[in-house]
Design an enzyme around this catalytic site. Structure first.
Site, PDB file in Angstrom:
ATOM      1  N   THR A  90      -5.397  -7.763   6.959  1.00  0.00           N
ATOM      2  CA  THR A  90      -5.645  -7.810   8.290  1.00  0.00           C
ATOM      3  C   THR A  90      -5.508  -8.728   8.979  1.00  0.00           C
ATOM      4  O   THR A  90      -5.183  -8.898  10.346  1.00  0.00           O
ATOM      5  CB  THR A  90      -7.216  -7.070   8.446  1.00  0.00           C
ATOM      6  OG1 THR A  90      -7.442  -5.803   7.547  1.00  0.00           O
ATOM      7  CG2 THR A  90      -7.753  -7.171   9.642  1.00  0.00           C
ATOM      8  N   ASP A 145      -0.480  -1.523  -3.961  1.00  0.00           N
ATOM      9  CA  ASP A 145      -1.986  -1.705  -3.691  1.00  0.00           C
ATOM     10  C   ASP A 145      -2.567  -0.368  -3.473  1.00  0.00           C
ATOM     11  O   ASP A 145      -2.137   0.248  -2.798  1.00  0.00           O
ATOM     12  CB  ASP A 145      -1.803  -2.521  -2.318  1.00  0.00           C
ATOM     13  CG  ASP A 145      -3.352  -3.241  -2.031  1.00  0.00           C
ATOM     14  OD1 ASP A 145      -4.138  -3.296  -2.883  1.00  0.00           O
ATOM     15  OD2 ASP A 145      -3.543  -3.301  -0.919  1.00  0.00           O
ATOM     16  N   HIS A 146      -3.655  -0.214  -4.219  1.00  0.00           N
ATOM     17  CA  HIS A 146      -4.370   1.121  -4.092  1.00  0.00           C
ATOM     18  C   HIS A 146      -3.560   2.147  -4.312  1.00  0.00           C
ATOM     19  O   HIS A 146      -3.448   3.289  -3.638  1.00  0.00           O
ATOM     20  CB  HIS A 146      -5.090   1.155  -2.678  1.00  0.00           C
ATOM     21  CG  HIS A 146      -6.119   0.018  -2.521  1.00  0.00           C
ATOM     22  ND1 HIS A 146      -7.451   0.245  -2.923  1.00  0.00           N
ATOM     23  CD2 HIS A 146      -6.177  -0.911  -1.759  1.00  0.00           C
ATOM     24  CE1 HIS A 146      -8.331  -0.737  -2.670  1.00  0.00           C
ATOM     25  NE2 HIS A 146      -7.321  -1.590  -1.953  1.00  0.00           N
ATOM     26  N   SER A 188       1.214  -1.132   0.084  1.00  0.00           N
ATOM     27  CA  SER A 188      -0.137  -0.023   0.039  1.00  0.00           C
ATOM     28  C   SER A 188       0.967   1.285   0.053  1.00  0.00           C
ATOM     29  O   SER A 188       2.059   1.070   0.358  1.00  0.00           O
ATOM     30  CB  SER A 188      -0.885   0.049   1.094  1.00  0.00           C
ATOM     31  OG  SER A 188      -0.200   0.289   2.440  1.00  0.00           O
TER      32      SER A 188
HETATM   33  P1  13P Z   1      -8.382  -7.100   4.559  1.00  0.00           P
HETATM   34  O1  13P Z   1      -8.189  -5.784   5.433  1.00  0.00           O
HETATM   35  O2  13P Z   1      -9.377  -7.322   4.558  1.00  0.00           O
HETATM   36  O3  13P Z   1      -7.233  -7.859   4.822  1.00  0.00           O
HETATM   37  O4  13P Z   1      -7.956  -6.667   2.908  1.00  0.00           O
HETATM   38  C1  13P Z   1      -6.481  -6.211   2.531  1.00  0.00           C
HETATM   39  C2  13P Z   1      -7.027  -5.563   1.089  1.00  0.00           C
HETATM   40  O5  13P Z   1      -8.015  -5.707   0.334  1.00  0.00           O
HETATM   41  C3  13P Z   1      -5.810  -5.083   0.725  1.00  0.00           C
HETATM   42  O6  13P Z   1      -6.045  -4.378  -0.605  1.00  0.00           O
END
Ligand code: 13P
Length: 280
Positions: free
Chosen positions: A232, A84-85, A49
């Site tokens: 998570t 990611d994102h 991220s």
């Molecule tokens: P979680 O927070 O459910 O693990 O998702 C992570 C996620 O989608 C990262 O892009």
């Protein structure tokens, strides 16, 4: 050597399983994930991220670390290093220039037209360099890296338009999943998921993979999901084990022992997720 996700996700789409995307937050996590995936002989996507990128030092630090581990730990499975994102063209460009093999541009907070414009700019830059691109439609709920969003489900026509106008390699349609823990049972729109999968030749991505019951994960895979993102649950199992270790040994101070106390629990969670994503 890092690879993009094209081959690993098209195999997954064809054979109805999902490739795990595990978020990395530091050196130890990266090592644990690579070791388990190597042991289980499955390809993996390491997601970074923007917050984690900054935390770890920046894109060159991350590519150096991942490439170094692949070399030193003799990792032979396909490894994709993926933003990611990514919130902007600039973030994606810097990551690509530093050697990332894949990026997600998440311009989903904008109207579709603007989402398409930004995504296309990233696709043009990435594809010239052999880098794959994931994009998002709708809003995934919950909080990640202090960025919160409420759920707004993707519509089929929006997904088709984004794909046709940009040429992305994978799509993350928000269909009820959330980042972080769920409050109650997740309510995923499998029907739309299946319709999007039938309409598009590219793989579908499920964000918010933590806390979804196993039967719903399997249903998502049946409905066309080929990549599932998990952060998570790894954070939780790691931190719970480290907390327990520190409570039991108040004199511990060696950071290798403190951080290493989370290894086993985290590795078990990684294994369980892999087994679940491979089940047909
Ligand atoms: P979680 O927070 O459910 O693990 O998702 C992570 C996620 O989608 C990262 O892009």
């Amino acid at each position: 050597m890092l690879v993009n996700f094209k081959e690993m996700l098209s195999q997954a789409k064809e054979n109805h399983y999902a490739v795990p995307h595990f978020n990395i937050n530091n050196l130890e996590w990266t090592k644990y994930i690579l070791e388990v995936c190597q042991e289980m002989n499955i390809p993996v996507i390491l997601g970074v991220s923007e917050g984690a990128l900054k935390y770890m030092g920046g894109p060159h630090t991350v590519t150096g670390m991942v490439n170094g581990l692949i070399e030193d730990k003799q990792i032979t499975i396909p490894v994709c290093l993926h933003i990611d994102h990514g919130q902007s063209f600039d973030t994606c460009k810097k990551a690509i220039d530093a050697g990332f093999s894949s990026v997600m541009i998440d311009a989903s907070k904008h109207e579709l037209e603007e989402n398409i414009r930004i995504t296309k700019e990233v696709v043009d830059y990435a594809h010239e360099r052999g880098v794959t691109v994931e994009a998002e439609v709708g809003h995934i709920g919950g909080t990640e890296d202090n960025v919160s969003s409420s759920i707004y489900n993707a519509r089929l026509e929006e997904c088709v338009e984004l794909y046709e106008k940009t040429g992305i390699d994978a799509i993350a349609p928000a269909l009820g999943s959330v980042h972080g823990f769920y409050k109650g049972e997740p309510n995923l729109d499998f029907d739309t998921m299946k319709k999007i999968n039938d309409a598009l030749p590219i793989p579908l991505v499920l964000h918010g993979g933590s806390g979804i019951p196993d039967d719903k994960i399997q249903k998502a895979i049946e409905s066309g999901i080929s990549k599932i993102n998990v952060n998570t649950e790894l954070q939780y199992s790691f931190s719970t084990a480290v907390r327990k270790f520190l409570q039991e040994d108040e004199k511990a101070y060696d950071p290798r022992k403190v951080i290493g106390s989370g290894e086993q629990a985290m590795k078990e969670t990684i294994k369980k997720k892999i087994e679940l994503f491979q089940t047909k």
